[in-house]
Design a protein around this motif. Structure first.
Motif, PDB file in Angstrom:
ATOM      1  N   GLU A 163       0.476  17.725   3.044  1.00  0.00           N
ATOM      2  CA  GLU A 163       0.114  19.264   2.383  1.00  0.00           C
ATOM      3  C   GLU A 163       0.115  20.115   3.443  1.00  0.00           C
ATOM      4  O   GLU A 163       0.381  21.080   3.745  1.00  0.00           O
ATOM      5  N   ALA A 164      -1.573  19.851   4.299  1.00  0.00           N
ATOM      6  CA  ALA A 164      -1.163  20.969   5.313  1.00  0.00           C
ATOM      7  C   ALA A 164      -0.983  20.388   6.771  1.00  0.00           C
ATOM      8  O   ALA A 164      -0.065  22.038   6.932  1.00  0.00           O
ATOM      9  N   GLN A 165       0.187  20.095   7.011  1.00  0.00           N
ATOM     10  CA  GLN A 165       1.226  20.154   8.190  1.00  0.00           C
ATOM     11  C   GLN A 165       1.853  20.397   7.745  1.00  0.00           C
ATOM     12  O   GLN A 165       3.488  21.002   8.393  1.00  0.00           O
ATOM     13  N   ARG A 166       2.607  20.461   6.220  1.00  0.00           N
ATOM     14  CA  ARG A 166       3.856  20.805   5.365  1.00  0.00           C
ATOM     15  C   ARG A 166       3.578  22.230   5.687  1.00  0.00           C
ATOM     16  O   ARG A 166       4.417  23.149   6.384  1.00  0.00           O
ATOM     17  N   SER A 167       2.004  22.874   5.454  1.00  0.00           N
ATOM     18  CA  SER A 167       1.814  24.124   5.658  1.00  0.00           C
ATOM     19  C   SER A 167       2.094  25.150   7.067  1.00  0.00           C
ATOM     20  O   SER A 167       2.412  25.634   6.934  1.00  0.00           O
ATOM     21  N   ARG A 168       1.997  24.456   7.654  1.00  0.00           N
ATOM     22  CA  ARG A 168       2.429  24.223   9.678  1.00  0.00           C
ATOM     23  C   ARG A 168       3.621  24.100  10.397  1.00  0.00           C
ATOM     24  O   ARG A 168       4.405  24.923  11.167  1.00  0.00           O
ATOM     25  N   GLY A 169       4.916  23.683   8.905  1.00  0.00           N
ATOM     26  CA  GLY A 169       6.145  24.549   8.916  1.00  0.00           C
ATOM     27  C   GLY A 169       6.424  21.887   9.318  1.00  0.00           C
ATOM     28  O   GLY A 169       7.855  22.688   9.718  1.00  0.00           O
ATOM     29  N   LEU A 170       5.902  21.788   9.266  1.00  0.00           N
ATOM     30  CA  LEU A 170       5.882  19.472   9.630  1.00  0.00           C
ATOM     31  C   LEU A 170       7.189  19.816   7.890  1.00  0.00           C
ATOM     32  O   LEU A 170       7.253  20.208   6.952  1.00  0.00           O
TER      33      LEU A 170
ATOM     34  N   THR B 375       6.242  33.787   6.878  1.00  0.00           N
ATOM     35  CA  THR B 375       6.161  34.951   5.846  1.00  0.00           C
ATOM     36  C   THR B 375       4.498  34.372   5.567  1.00  0.00           C
ATOM     37  O   THR B 375       3.244  34.946   5.507  1.00  0.00           O
ATOM     38  N   ALA B 376       4.330  33.244   5.452  1.00  0.00           N
ATOM     39  CA  ALA B 376       3.170  32.849   4.112  1.00  0.00           C
ATOM     40  C   ALA B 376       1.999  31.658   4.664  1.00  0.00           C
ATOM     41  O   ALA B 376       2.640  30.211   5.343  1.00  0.00           O
ATOM     42  N   GLY B 377       1.207  32.009   5.733  1.00  0.00           N
ATOM     43  CA  GLY B 377       0.473  30.796   5.832  1.00  0.00           C
ATOM     44  C   GLY B 377      -0.930  29.762   5.466  1.00  0.00           C
ATOM     45  O   GLY B 377      -1.895  31.154   5.106  1.00  0.00           O
ATOM     46  N   LEU B 378      -0.907  28.846   4.601  1.00  0.00           N
ATOM     47  CA  LEU B 378      -1.768  28.572   4.224  1.00  0.00           C
ATOM     48  C   LEU B 378      -2.940  27.565   5.039  1.00  0.00           C
ATOM     49  O   LEU B 378      -1.829  26.605   5.354  1.00  0.00           O
ATOM     50  N   VAL B 379      -3.960  27.852   5.116  1.00  0.00           N
ATOM     51  CA  VAL B 379      -5.014  27.275   6.131  1.00  0.00           C
ATOM     52  C   VAL B 379      -5.458  26.747   4.877  1.00  0.00           C
ATOM     53  O   VAL B 379      -6.397  26.829   3.904  1.00  0.00           O
ATOM     54  N   PHE B 380      -5.515  24.643   5.301  1.00  0.00           N
ATOM     55  CA  PHE B 380      -6.426  24.073   4.564  1.00  0.00           C
ATOM     56  C   PHE B 380      -8.682  24.118   4.746  1.00  0.00           C
ATOM     57  O   PHE B 380      -8.284  24.327   5.407  1.00  0.00           O
ATOM     58  N   GLN B 381      -8.861  23.684   3.752  1.00  0.00           N
ATOM     59  CA  GLN B 381      -9.556  23.471   3.669  1.00  0.00           C
ATOM     60  C   GLN B 381     -10.654  23.179   4.422  1.00  0.00           C
ATOM     61  O   GLN B 381     -11.778  23.381   5.697  1.00  0.00           O
ATOM     62  N   ASN B 382     -10.203  21.744   4.742  1.00  0.00           N
ATOM     63  CA  ASN B 382     -11.287  20.851   5.955  1.00  0.00           C
ATOM     64  C   ASN B 382     -10.133  20.627   7.305  1.00  0.00           C
ATOM     65  O   ASN B 382      -9.010  20.550   6.811  1.00  0.00           O
ATOM     66  N   VAL B 442      -9.744  26.426  15.052  1.00  0.00           N
ATOM     67  CA  VAL B 442      -8.706  26.212  15.641  1.00  0.00           C
ATOM     68  C   VAL B 442      -7.679  26.345  14.362  1.00  0.00           C
ATOM     69  O   VAL B 442      -6.399  26.632  14.634  1.00  0.00           O
ATOM     70  N   ALA B 443      -8.862  25.720  13.668  1.00  0.00           N
ATOM     71  CA  ALA B 443      -7.169  25.705  11.711  1.00  0.00           C
ATOM     72  C   ALA B 443      -6.240  26.939  11.736  1.00  0.00           C
ATOM     73  O   ALA B 443      -5.160  26.708  11.637  1.00  0.00           O
ATOM     74  N   VAL B 444      -7.422  28.169  11.815  1.00  0.00           N
ATOM     75  CA  VAL B 444      -6.883  29.127  11.867  1.00  0.00           C
ATOM     76  C   VAL B 444      -6.133  29.919  13.027  1.00  0.00           C
ATOM     77  O   VAL B 444      -4.446  30.718  12.703  1.00  0.00           O
ATOM     78  N   ALA B 445      -6.510  29.345  14.234  1.00  0.00           N
ATOM     79  CA  ALA B 445      -5.813  29.817  15.213  1.00  0.00           C
ATOM     80  C   ALA B 445      -3.998  29.453  14.930  1.00  0.00           C
ATOM     81  O   ALA B 445      -2.830  30.040  15.358  1.00  0.00           O
ATOM     82  N   SER B 446      -4.148  28.121  14.781  1.00  0.00           N
ATOM     83  CA  SER B 446      -2.545  26.944  14.371  1.00  0.00           C
ATOM     84  C   SER B 446      -1.625  27.836  13.026  1.00  0.00           C
ATOM     85  O   SER B 446      -0.695  27.672  13.859  1.00  0.00           O
ATOM     86  N   ILE B 447      -2.650  28.203  12.790  1.00  0.00           N
ATOM     87  CA  ILE B 447      -1.538  28.895  11.429  1.00  0.00           C
ATOM     88  C   ILE B 447      -1.061  30.814  11.949  1.00  0.00           C
ATOM     89  O   ILE B 447      -0.034  30.800  11.699  1.00  0.00           O
TER      90      ILE B 447
END
Lengths: 250, 563
Positions: A163-170, B375-382, B442-447
């Motif tokens: 899910e995390a990688q899908r959110s990055r467009g994978l 349009t909508a970027g989701l940053v995961f918790q971990n 870093v995770a925030v930046a990648s989104i």
């Protein structure tokens, strides 16, 4: 989310000693190995399903119906195409090759169903205490049950990472298998690292709770043979006799 | 005063570590006391705990120097397992501490290892479960418990071995407010009623107020040790060591009214000598209204959304919500209230089963994954669930490469994203060598590199120390001011109060309140229904007639009565 197969029910089979359940499992494997004809193997598969029905865990068999069906289909097709026969049915398929494919399919599926029923009726801890009583060292049996314990955690981690990688467009929903394999690299590294971290934590928690401290480890679960278990052994003996009789008669 | 733990000149360097994590640290933990260790990430708190029962150096290798005495034993000469009946240890990650199929068998594990006879085991299991408030759940599978229950089970498993010392290493970090409360209640109960020595590492200052002693760690050394009241009264020292000051004490520090009151009751009495600045408070309300006027078009529209898990659990029940450009929205509620399920609909990780999700006016299912993530970027918790490259810049560039952008565009975007999160100088580093706070950025930046209009963050501050947390929140606030719409899930009420403009309260898959932050937090009934506690400054100010959203805001609104 509960990904364990164990079904917390109170059936005849649940109450058996874990050693008896292990014996039933091995016996089921032997049955599938001994028979060659699809007709007899259908009987064996039915036997497994009845076992599943009586221990109220056909739900789990249903949950895994897709892989079970796929395995059947796959073996019928591959063996159907590769085994040589004399009575053509359609294309390269012959009566002999189809019958062989069907037999393999039934064998594999019977084994899988027997395994599902075993895991559905036996707790992790029971497996390890049963195995210990059969003379296998505790450390070995405990590692076995820990491995089982890690499966759901692994699935959960994998789900989150996907899910995390899908959110990055994978996009993993591409048809090309090579693209898919290439795209799974971003998944494997985080899954691998998270799992290592979990395992380290687990090792520390185990040590801190006295794992490996005393030579005389006690067991909270009591296991022992009762009339039920002897009944099962008797029944299986009868089946074994019947099978040998059938096999000897040809 | 005898000590449960006595440590002298302790130093430790992890194998392959560049620097010492503990530097000449000395500390005595009084027997039968409750001590909370606080300080920044990397100050050596967890390392200290692991030294006490020999996890260091037996399981975790490195160079250890100095003297340790834990309940009369020297961990260096014993096995970790020898400490099982003396010292219980509970870790932050409760999932990886539990491995049995029932609650009862989980507690039995340690007793079996000690070779306790079966009949005695039964009584000890029952007692331990009772103390942890889990007696009713004896037959349940640990995987079906809530986070708070799981952590209590880890405590019960340690308690069954009747240790005199219980060491809890950030036990509440991953818990929701209710879970945090449960764990603190059990821990302080064991200290007060059972006279156990409790040693706890914690970031939550408000909860730590219950402790008897506080130790502040700084860069591997003991900076301060003393009675809770004394240590917490030194606001400047707390700030210096990266600990969030307790709100009530902080308020009176800002008001310059000493000695600082310790309880809410004292605080209310002392507020009698202050007046509410009516002009300023109504100005703040106007400013809230002003923000709403600045919002742009509707970006997300959710209508009567339902979601049911395959298990039959209803995660969302008739949810309707609209988010406009420029908003800063916080979603609050207990675990299992449906927050994460809801936000996963915003970028189509979950497709709507029933109801509609419109992203910029179009059905989300009809959009491609590339369009959605821009349009909508989701940053995961971990952050560790998504970082996989060997260099920071590569990881940030990953999604841009997927989009097939030209190289010069990629490097421009990576640079500006890293600049936004203030990590430009580390762009060639290996992400795994960074701190948790840096990895989170870093995770925030990648989104961010995807330049999404909407930024969704699932618990962006979990596990960060106070300074890292402030830095993260300032970053998010800055992004919002630049026009990004922010949707944030958080368990930290003061973070929501201080930064969010709008709050959505969720309970059992429904939205039970949705409005301006100040309005929602002043609605005591709804807050209570959602099972959360407003931050002390918010509760206190509401009680005197005006809901302030932070300690600073409250201090500004109060004027000393002229005598």
């Amino acid at each position: 989310m509960n990904v364990f197969l164990y079904q917390d029910k109170d059936t005849f089979f649940h109450r058996l000693d874990p050693r008896t359940k292990i014996f039933i499992l091995l016996f089921s494997f032997f049955l599938t190995i001994f028979f060659k004809h699809p007709l007899f193997l259908t009987g064996v598969a039915l036997f497994m399903l009845i076992h599943g029905y009586l221990s109220q865990c056909l739900v789990n068999v249903m949950k895994l119906k897709l892989p079970i069906l796929l395995i059947a289909l796959f073996s019928i097709i591959t063996w159907g195409l590769s085994v040589k026969g004399t009575t053509p049915v359609w294309g390269r398929f012959t009566e002999e090759s189809l019958s062989y494919g069907l037999a393999v399919a039934l064998k594999l599926d019977s084994m899988i169903i027997a395994g599902i029923v075993f895991l559905s009726t036996t707790r992790n801890e029971e497996v390890s205490s049963g195995v210990i009583r059969l003379g296998i060292p505790y450390q070995v049996s405990f590692s076995l049950s820990l491995a089982l314990r890690m499966i759901p955690t692994l699935i959960e981690t994998a789900t989150t990472v996907i899910e995390a990688q899908r959110s990055r467009g994978l996009d993993l929903q591409t048809k090309n298998i090579f693209t898919r394999m290439k795209r799974s690299i971003p998944l494997l590294a985080p899954i691998f690292l998270t799992t290592i971290r979990t395992t380290n934590q687990l090792a520390m928690a185990l040590e801190a709770r006295g794992f490996g401290l005393s030579k005389e480890r006690t067991s909270y679960q009591e296991i022992g043979f009762t009339g039920r278990d002897y009944g099962v052994f008797g029944f299986l003996l009868l089946v074994a006799l019947l099978v040998s009789f059938v096999l000897l008669r040809g | 005063m005898d000590s449960a733990v006595s440590v002298k000149n302790l130093s430790f360097r992890y194998k392959h570590g560049r620097e010492k994590v503990l530097k000449d640290l000395s500390l005595e933990v009084p027997s039968g006391s409750m001590l909370v260790i606080m300080g920044r990430s990397g100050a050596g708190k967890s390392t200290f705990c692991a030294c006490l029962n020999g996890l260091i150096p037996h399981l975790i290798k490195g160079d250890l120097e100095g003297k340790i005495n834990t309940l009369g034993l020297n961990p260096h000469d014993c096995k970790v397992a020898d400490f099982a009946r003396l010292m219980g240890i509970v870790f932050q990650d409760f999932e990886s501490q539990l491995f049995s199929t029932t609650v009862e068998l989980e507690v039995a594990f340690g007793l079996e290892n000690l070779g306790i006879p079966r009949n005695e085991m039964k009584a000890r299991i029952e007692e331990a479960l009772k103390k942890a408030g889990l007696a009713e759940l004896k037959g349940r599978a640990p995987s079906t418990l809530s986070g708070g229950q799981k952590q209590r089970l880890a405590i019960a498993s340690a308690l069954a071995l009747s240790p005199n010392l219980l060491c809890l290493d950030e036990p509440t970090t991953d818990l929701d407010p209710q879970g945090k409360d449960e764990v603190f209640t059990i821990a302080s109960g064991l200290w007060k009623n059972e006279r156990k020595t409790i040693l706890m590492v914690e970031h939550e200052t408000e909860e730590a107020l219950q402790a008897e002693y506080i130790a502040l760690f700084q860069e591997g050394a003991l900076k301060e040790f003393g009675r809770t009241r004394e240590v917490f009264s030194n606001i400047d020292l707390l700030k210096e060591t990266g600990v969030r000051p307790p709100e009530i004490l902080h308020l009176f520090h800002l008001l310059g009214d000493y000695p600082l009151p310790f309880t809410k009751e004292d605080a209310i009495k002392r507020l009698d000598s202050f007046l509410l600045d009516k002009d300023l408070s109504s100005y703040l309300k106007d400013a809230d209204q002003e923000k709403v006027r600045g919002y742009g078009n509707e970006l997300i529209r959710i209508e009567s959304l339902h979601y049911e898990y395959p298990t039959g659990v209803k995660a969302l029940n008739d949810v309707t919500l609209s988010v406009r450009q420029g908003e800063f929205l916080a979603i609050l509620g207990q675990n299992g209230s449906g927050k994460t399920t809801l936000v996963k609909h915003f970028n189509n990780l979950i497709s709507p089963q029933h109801g509609t999700v419109l992203l910029k006016g179009e059905h989300i299912q009809e959009k491609g994954i590339g369009e959605i993530c821009q349009t909508a970027g989701l940053v995961f918790q971990n952050p560790d669930h998504q970082i996989f490259c060997e260099r920071v810049e590569e990881d940030v560039a990953f999604s841009l490469k997927l989009l097939g952008l030209p190289n010069h565009e990629i490097s421009t975007r990576v640079d500006s994203a890293l600049k936004a999160v203030d990590l430009e100088s580390l762009k060639h580093e290996d992400p795994f060598s960074l701190t948790k706070g840096q990895r989170q950025r870093v995770a925030v930046a990648s989104i961010l590199a995807l330049r999404p209009e909407i930024l969704i963050l699932d618990e962006p501050t979990t596990g960060l120390d106070y300074l890292e947390l402030q830095r993260m929140m300032e970053l998010i606030q800055h992004l919002n001011q630049q026009g990004h719409t922010i949707i944030m899930i958080t368990h930290s009420m003061w973070v929501a109060a201080e930064y969010a403009h709008r709050v959505v309260l969720m309970k059992d898959g429904r939205i039970i309140a949705d409005g301006k932050t100040r309005e929602v937090f002043s609605n005591g009934e709804k807050i209570k229904e959602a099972g959360i506690k407003p931050p002390p400054s918010v509760a206190l100010s509401t009680q005197i007639g005006f809901t302030a959203l932070s300690v600073e805001e409250m201090a500004r609104c109060l004027k000393r009565k002229s005598a």
